[in-house]
Design a protein around this motif. Structure first.
Motif, PDB file in Angstrom:
ATOM      1  N   ASP A  25       0.854  -1.182   0.000  1.00 17.18           N
ATOM      2  CA  ASP A  25       0.000   0.000   0.000  1.00 17.18           C
ATOM      3  C   ASP A  25       0.895   1.239   0.000  1.00 17.18           C
ATOM      4  N   GLU A  26       1.111   1.803  -1.178  1.00 15.84           N
ATOM      5  CA  GLU A  26       2.020   2.929  -1.302  1.00 15.84           C
ATOM      6  C   GLU A  26       1.487   4.185  -0.621  1.00 15.84           C
ATOM      7  N   ALA A  27       0.166   4.332  -0.504  1.00 17.30           N
ATOM      8  CA  ALA A  27      -0.417   5.544   0.075  1.00 17.30           C
ATOM      9  C   ALA A  27      -0.539   5.482   1.586  1.00 17.30           C
ATOM     10  N   SER A  28      -0.367   4.313   2.168  1.00 14.15           N
ATOM     11  CA  SER A  28      -0.540   4.168   3.610  1.00 14.15           C
ATOM     12  C   SER A  28       0.696   4.647   4.359  1.00 14.15           C
ATOM     13  N   LEU A  29       0.453   5.263   5.499  1.00 15.26           N
ATOM     14  CA  LEU A  29       1.523   5.721   6.387  1.00 15.26           C
ATOM     15  C   LEU A  29       1.554   4.924   7.686  1.00 15.26           C
ATOM     16  N   GLN A  30       0.944   3.766   7.688  1.00 14.96           N
ATOM     17  CA  GLN A  30       0.903   2.957   8.896  1.00 14.96           C
ATOM     18  C   GLN A  30       2.272   2.367   9.203  1.00 14.96           C
ATOM     19  N   ILE A  31       2.586   2.305  10.469  1.00 18.59           N
ATOM     20  CA  ILE A  31       3.803   1.645  10.946  1.00 18.59           C
ATOM     21  C   ILE A  31       3.388   0.664  12.035  1.00 18.59           C
ATOM     22  N   PRO A  32       4.081  -0.441  12.155  1.00 17.55           N
ATOM     23  CA  PRO A  32       3.660  -1.441  13.144  1.00 17.55           C
ATOM     24  C   PRO A  32       3.981  -1.011  14.569  1.00 17.55           C
ATOM     25  N   ARG A  33       3.151  -1.465  15.487  1.00 17.54           N
ATOM     26  CA  ARG A  33       3.438  -1.288  16.904  1.00 17.54           C
ATOM     27  C   ARG A  33       4.348  -2.417  17.358  1.00 17.54           C
ATOM     28  N   PHE A  34       5.362  -2.051  18.115  1.00 12.53           N
ATOM     29  CA  PHE A  34       6.346  -3.049  18.525  1.00 12.53           C
ATOM     30  C   PHE A  34       6.333  -3.176  20.042  1.00 12.53           C
ATOM     31  N   HIS A  35       5.941  -4.355  20.492  1.00 15.88           N
ATOM     32  CA  HIS A  35       6.017  -4.695  21.915  1.00 15.88           C
ATOM     33  C   HIS A  35       6.848  -5.961  22.019  1.00 15.88           C
ATOM     34  N   PRO A  36       7.967  -5.942  22.738  1.00 10.54           N
ATOM     35  CA  PRO A  36       8.905  -7.067  22.696  1.00 10.54           C
ATOM     36  C   PRO A  36       8.288  -8.419  23.026  1.00 10.54           C
ATOM     37  N   SER A  37       7.530  -8.512  24.106  1.00  8.59           N
ATOM     38  CA  SER A  37       6.992  -9.818  24.501  1.00  8.59           C
ATOM     39  C   SER A  37       5.974 -10.336  23.488  1.00  8.59           C
ATOM     40  N   THR A  38       5.111  -9.439  22.978  1.00  8.97           N
ATOM     41  CA  THR A  38       4.137  -9.861  21.975  1.00  8.97           C
ATOM     42  C   THR A  38       4.829 -10.243  20.672  1.00  8.97           C
ATOM     43  N   PHE A  39       5.854  -9.493  20.300  1.00  2.00           N
ATOM     44  CA  PHE A  39       6.593  -9.810  19.077  1.00  2.00           C
ATOM     45  C   PHE A  39       7.257 -11.188  19.181  1.00  2.00           C
ATOM     46  N   LEU A  40       7.876 -11.488  20.317  1.00  2.00           N
ATOM     47  CA  LEU A  40       8.528 -12.791  20.478  1.00  2.00           C
ATOM     48  C   LEU A  40       7.511 -13.933  20.449  1.00  2.00           C
ATOM     49  N   GLN A  41       6.367 -13.715  21.057  1.00  2.00           N
ATOM     50  CA  GLN A  41       5.338 -14.756  21.040  1.00  2.00           C
ATOM     51  C   GLN A  41       4.858 -15.033  19.624  1.00  2.00           C
ATOM     52  N   ASN A  42       4.664 -13.982  18.834  1.00  2.70           N
ATOM     53  CA  ASN A  42       4.233 -14.179  17.450  1.00  2.70           C
ATOM     54  C   ASN A  42       5.353 -14.754  16.588  1.00  2.70           C
ATOM     55  N   LEU A  43       6.590 -14.350  16.859  1.00  6.73           N
ATOM     56  CA  LEU A  43       7.709 -14.876  16.087  1.00  6.73           C
ATOM     57  C   LEU A  43       7.928 -16.351  16.377  1.00  6.73           C
ATOM     58  N   GLN A  44       7.701 -16.755  17.616  1.00  2.00           N
ATOM     59  CA  GLN A  44       7.868 -18.169  17.971  1.00  2.00           C
ATOM     60  C   GLN A  44       6.868 -19.045  17.233  1.00  2.00           C
ATOM     61  N   ASP A  45       5.699 -18.507  16.923  1.00  2.00           N
ATOM     62  CA  ASP A  45       4.699 -19.282  16.183  1.00  2.00           C
ATOM     63  C   ASP A  45       5.148 -19.583  14.755  1.00  2.00           C
ATOM     64  N   GLN A  46       6.115 -18.793  14.228  1.00  2.00           N
ATOM     65  CA  GLN A  46       6.586 -19.002  12.872  1.00  2.00           C
ATOM     66  C   GLN A  46       7.751 -19.989  12.801  1.00  2.00           C
ATOM     67  N   VAL A  47       8.314 -20.363  13.951  1.00  2.00           N
ATOM     68  CA  VAL A  47       9.447 -21.276  13.975  1.00  2.00           C
ATOM     69  C   VAL A  47       8.961 -22.698  13.762  1.00  2.00           C
ATOM     70  N   LEU A  48       9.712 -23.468  13.018  1.00  2.00           N
ATOM     71  CA  LEU A  48       9.349 -24.855  12.746  1.00  2.00           C
ATOM     72  C   LEU A  48       9.339 -25.664  14.037  1.00  2.00           C
ATOM     73  N   PRO A  49       8.487 -26.681  14.143  1.00  2.00           N
ATOM     74  CA  PRO A  49       8.385 -27.446  15.401  1.00  2.00           C
ATOM     75  C   PRO A  49       9.649 -28.229  15.739  1.00  2.00           C
ATOM     76  N   ASP A  50      10.469 -28.566  14.758  1.00  2.00           N
ATOM     77  CA  ASP A  50      11.693 -29.313  15.048  1.00  2.00           C
ATOM     78  C   ASP A  50      12.892 -28.403  15.244  1.00  2.00           C
ATOM     79  N   VAL A  51      12.651 -27.109  15.424  1.00  2.00           N
ATOM     80  CA  VAL A  51      13.705 -26.135  15.696  1.00  2.00           C
ATOM     81  C   VAL A  51      13.332 -25.389  16.967  1.00  2.00           C
ATOM     82  N   LYS A  52      14.283 -25.252  17.857  1.00  2.00           N
ATOM     83  CA  LYS A  52      14.057 -24.516  19.099  1.00  2.00           C
ATOM     84  C   LYS A  52      14.967 -23.298  19.112  1.00  2.00           C
ATOM     85  N   ALA A  53      14.434 -22.206  19.612  1.00  2.00           N
ATOM     86  CA  ALA A  53      15.148 -20.932  19.573  1.00  2.00           C
ATOM     87  C   ALA A  53      15.175 -20.295  20.947  1.00  2.00           C
ATOM     88  N   HIS A  54      16.218 -19.542  21.190  1.00  2.00           N
ATOM     89  CA  HIS A  54      16.348 -18.718  22.398  1.00  2.00           C
ATOM     90  C   HIS A  54      16.486 -17.267  21.968  1.00  2.00           C
TER      91      HIS A  54
END
Length: 502
Positions: free
Chosen positions: A160-189
């Motif tokens: 969306d070239e006309a949009s000026l939206q920027i994401p809200r960044f909250h560390p704990s929420t971001f990590l929780q959502n990022l962990q959902d994208q990790v493959l089940p046979d991979v563990k991350a710290h």
């Protein structure tokens, strides 16, 4: 270690310990200076962090109980954390070798292992000592058009070239959502860190191939007794600059001998997972490679940061100077002519042709580069890779035709800049970048230019000042005004990764 371990999607806890005899752990500590090691040990013993870095303490009930004491112990354990803090504070005041501090940490106070939290602090301490140890690539965070109500699941959303939206960044929420994208046979710290010298928030992602998040994930012992899972781990750093819709991602690094494809897969997983972790319902984002890669965080912050220099490189940098407050809309008034006395005083000795040319070359360099590309500004990039896809210029009105042998030259199996450019530029223009490609019936040679050094654009500016490079005919991408380090030149203008250039 728990008696029962089952596969899980949870991330690795910070209290998970790695054996101190692991060669990777020993190498990580030996990279630091003695002062950094002592400061790091004091940080581990701080009241706010000691829970994730508990040392080995003397558990005897009374000082008179000598039954549990080991007479051959080279480093007798302390009884309290405060006593251990005083010990390292005294070591800081005394002189000694780094080897003694490393031996004290691994064989004495943390002989039962270092936690993942401690190892993350070790890596960030090394990053503070060596800011150029990581190679960063800048990505731009762009909003996507919201999906239609009757859209299919596989609908491709556009930027969306006309949009000026920027994401809200909250560390704990971001990590929780990022962990959902990790493959089940991979563990991350994950570990957040804010350096004192840069206005960025850094995230260290440490990944291992294991379905468990317990000590079993690191207990696979090799022939030398080391944890093979930890040795084959990969680490990626993310840097979130303050007040900027950009993101810097480092090149994936392996702790031991790991396949190159595995490291690239982790980085691609991060690139795909970060925008999903930043997205919200009816508010989607994507990452776009800006074509800017450097080991210098100051250079990235200057060109893809919160300041005014994002679209003001090269000669336009005079308008990004916060002190001058210049604007392209300001009227330019001619200066008053010099009086006869001033003219005679200024031109007491006529300039020679050589001095006149040298003065003109410096004025041209000033006009083309402005306030940028100064050797001592600390904002230099180390490499610039460019592919020229313009047809060969005609000679006396006759188009130059390439030979059939060059046209049929193979383009696969090459090493060096060719492979790096192909990976970063993607599929766009890949055929045209091959040797002997033709554009509108005119021959286009395979020309790839690489500038390499401590400060590439400052070096080009010096060449202009020396009269080696014609600053008046020099293209704009050689001044750094497009803010890219990898790009394709078409019709005299540079395009970064899939058109990311200005």
């Amino acid at each position: 270690m728990s008696r029962l371990s089952i596969p899980t999607t949870a991330r690795l806890p910070s209290s998970l310990r790695v054996d101190p005899s692991n060669l990777v752990v020993i190498k990580s500590l030996n990279r630091l200076s003695r002062e950094s090691l002592i400061a790091l040990a004091l940080d581990w013993l701080d009241e706010g962090t000691v829970a994730n870095a508990l040392p080995y303490l003397d558990r005897r009930r009374s000082p008179d109980d000598e039954a549990a004491a080991d007479p051959d112990d080279l480093y007798p354990p302390c009884r309290t954390v405060a006593e251990l803090q005083q010990l390292y504070a005294d070591m800081h005041e005394q002189r000694g070798s780094k080897r003694d501090v490393v031996s004290r940490v691994l064989e004495g106070d943390w002989r039962h292992g270092l936690t993942l939290y401690q190892l993350a602090m070790v890596d960030f301490a090394y990053l503070d000592e060596h800011p150029a140890s990581q190679k960063w690539t800048a990505y731009k965070i762009l909003p996507l058009t919201p999906p239609a109500h009757d859209a299919a699941d596989d609908e491709t959303l556009k930027v969306d070239e006309a949009s000026l939206q920027i994401p809200r960044f909250h560390p704990s929420t971001f990590l929780q959502n990022l962990q959902d994208q990790v493959l089940p046979d991979v563990k991350a710290h994950y570990h957040f860190y804010r350096p004192s010298d840069y206005p960025v928030l850094m995230l260290r992602v440490f990944a291992i191939d294991s379905p468990y998040n317990s000590q079993l994930a690191l207990s696979s012992a090799g022939s030398n007794g080391s944890a093979t899972n930890y040795t084959s781990s990969r680490t990626v750093y993310l840097a979130f600059p303050d007040g900027s819709p950009n993101l810097y991602i480092s090149k994936s690094q392996s702790a031991g001998a790991s396949a190159h494809g595995e490291s690239r897969s982790l980085q691609s997983l991060i690139v795909r997972g970060v925008p999903k972790a930043l997205s919200r319902p009816r508010q989607r984002f994507t990452l776009k490679n800006t074509g800017l890669t450097s080991r210098n965080l100051d250079a990235l912050l200057d060109r893809k940061g919160p300041g005014r220099g994002n679209a003001a490189g090269g000669g336009w940098s005079i308008y990004a100077n916060e002190k001058n407050k210049k604007s392209p809309l300001d009227s330019v008034l001619p200066s008053a002519p010099l009086s006869a006395s001033e003219h005679s005083r200024k031109r007491a000795s006529p300039l020679t042709q050589q001095r006149r040319e040298a003065k003109r070359a410096k004025l041209v360099a000033k006009g083309r580069f402005g306030d940028s590309a100064i050797v001592t500004d600390g904002k230099g990039v180390e490499r610039l890779d460019v592919v020229l896809q313009d047809p060969y210029p005609s000679v006396n009105g006759v188009d130059v035709q390439g030979s059939d042998d060059n046209d049929a030259a193979p383009t696969t199996g090459r090493r060096g800049p060719r492979r790096n450019l192909d990976v970063m530029l993607g599929e766009e223009g890949d055929e045209a970048a091959g040797a002997g490609a033709r554009t509108d019936g005119r021959w286009t040679p395979n020309v790839r230019i690489t500038f390499q050094g401590a400060h590439v654009f400052a070096g080009i500016r010096q060449l202009v000042e020396a009269g080696i490079v014609d600053g008046e005919r020099m293209p704009g991408w050689m001044t750094g005004e497009d803010g890219v380090t990898v790009g394709v030149v078409r019709h005299g203008r540079i395009k970064g990764n899939k058109g990311s250039g200005i």
